[in-house]
Design a protein around this motif. Sequence first.
Motif, PDB file in Angstrom:
ATOM      1  N   SER A  17     -92.542  81.194 140.367  1.00  0.00           N
ATOM      2  CA  SER A  17     -92.457  80.988 138.925  1.00  0.00           C
ATOM      3  C   SER A  17     -92.881  79.566 138.546  1.00  0.00           C
ATOM      4  O   SER A  17     -93.599  79.356 137.552  1.00  0.00           O
ATOM      5  CB  SER A  17     -91.031  81.261 138.444  1.00  0.00           C
ATOM      6  N   LEU A  20     -96.650  79.326 138.826  1.00  0.00           N
ATOM      7  CA  LEU A  20     -97.323  80.012 137.717  1.00  0.00           C
ATOM      8  C   LEU A  20     -97.396  79.125 136.477  1.00  0.00           C
ATOM      9  O   LEU A  20     -98.353  79.209 135.695  1.00  0.00           O
ATOM     10  CB  LEU A  20     -96.608  81.318 137.388  1.00  0.00           C
ATOM     11  N   ASP A  25    -102.414  81.060 131.958  1.00  0.00           N
ATOM     12  CA  ASP A  25    -101.490  82.155 131.656  1.00  0.00           C
ATOM     13  C   ASP A  25    -101.945  83.493 132.227  1.00  0.00           C
ATOM     14  O   ASP A  25    -101.114  84.321 132.615  1.00  0.00           O
ATOM     15  CB  ASP A  25    -101.309  82.285 130.135  1.00  0.00           C
ATOM     16  N   LEU A  28    -100.675  85.338 135.605  1.00  0.00           N
ATOM     17  CA  LEU A  28     -99.467  86.157 135.710  1.00  0.00           C
ATOM     18  C   LEU A  28     -99.819  87.631 135.912  1.00  0.00           C
ATOM     19  O   LEU A  28     -99.158  88.322 136.693  1.00  0.00           O
ATOM     20  CB  LEU A  28     -98.616  85.996 134.452  1.00  0.00           C
TER      21      LEU A  28
END
Length: 342
Positions: A17, A20, A25, A28
């Motif tokens: 997480s 990321l 974006d 993901l």
Amino acid sequence: MSNYVFERNRKCMDLLSKNLNKMPDYCLDFFLAIENYTSPLTRLNYSQDLTIFFDYLSKNVFHKPINEISFADLNTLKTKDLELYVSYLSYYEFNGKTYHNGEKGKARKIASLRSFFKYNFKRDNLTTDVASKIDTPKIHTKEITRLEVDEVCKLINEADSPYHLSKMQQAFNKHTRTRDVAMLSLFLGTGIRVSECVGINLNDVDFNNNSFKVTRKGGNQVILYFSDEIKNALEDWIKDRAKLMEGLNENALFVSLQKKRITTRAVENIVKKYSKIASPLKKISPHKLRSTYGTNLYRETGDIYVVAEVLGHKDVNTTKKHYAAMSEDIRRSVANKVKLRD
């Protein structure tokens, strides 16, 4: 799933997480897509590789913040751009530290890129799958480092009677002797991985059948078996463990003197400590003990499929690659087995 594996996976997901958050974006979607057929550790490794890749693009190709790198930008990449990235991986700086990648490190990072680009090409996010055009570095197979029979004996004997350790180490060994002997015996007698070893719980061991349960790399649980010699070593340790852990609720089979589940780093240090005496010219790790078991099993059975099954290799070619050199010895040993004329 054991508590240890659950906790390990949770930590991997937490780190994933965080990685990321350092990438565009749209990354993901890729990780959600591969979730059903990859382990948390695999996804974490992919995220680390892709974080380095986008950091490189930001600083050396597009000269813009990572979160502004779009699919349109990625569509401008040519094969040469990715080849320059692979060359960059030999020595590079990331988060203020210098890193080095050899053949295996580069091959893994290329595999991560290929997976990412293939996914986005199939979903029409990219017009070309440029990563598929990169050649993977040839990985030169190194000779397996393993212990010989006499070195195996020396290793376990040194843990059992540490005459060659320092005075401080000998004093420490008085509290860990049965644990260390049991652990080394289990490595050398079953070929388990270090992660599998630290994940074993007390209730995973069945002394009636000389068996125990381990969780493999992919998360599958299997039953392995041990000899009476290993059984005796484990029973000796469990008696001492009961005294050490009296009144505490810890299910781990192998614990530290801090009365917690032993860590992989601690196990590596234990193996290193005793192997320096048993085999000073070899750099022995828990994985080398696994190789020692695999070698001995192959010598005894001559069956690469048995070795692959016991070691937990999903692909028998992985096993063949590591133990191919021994095939020559087996072929030579049977040369005179078939008689043509009496």
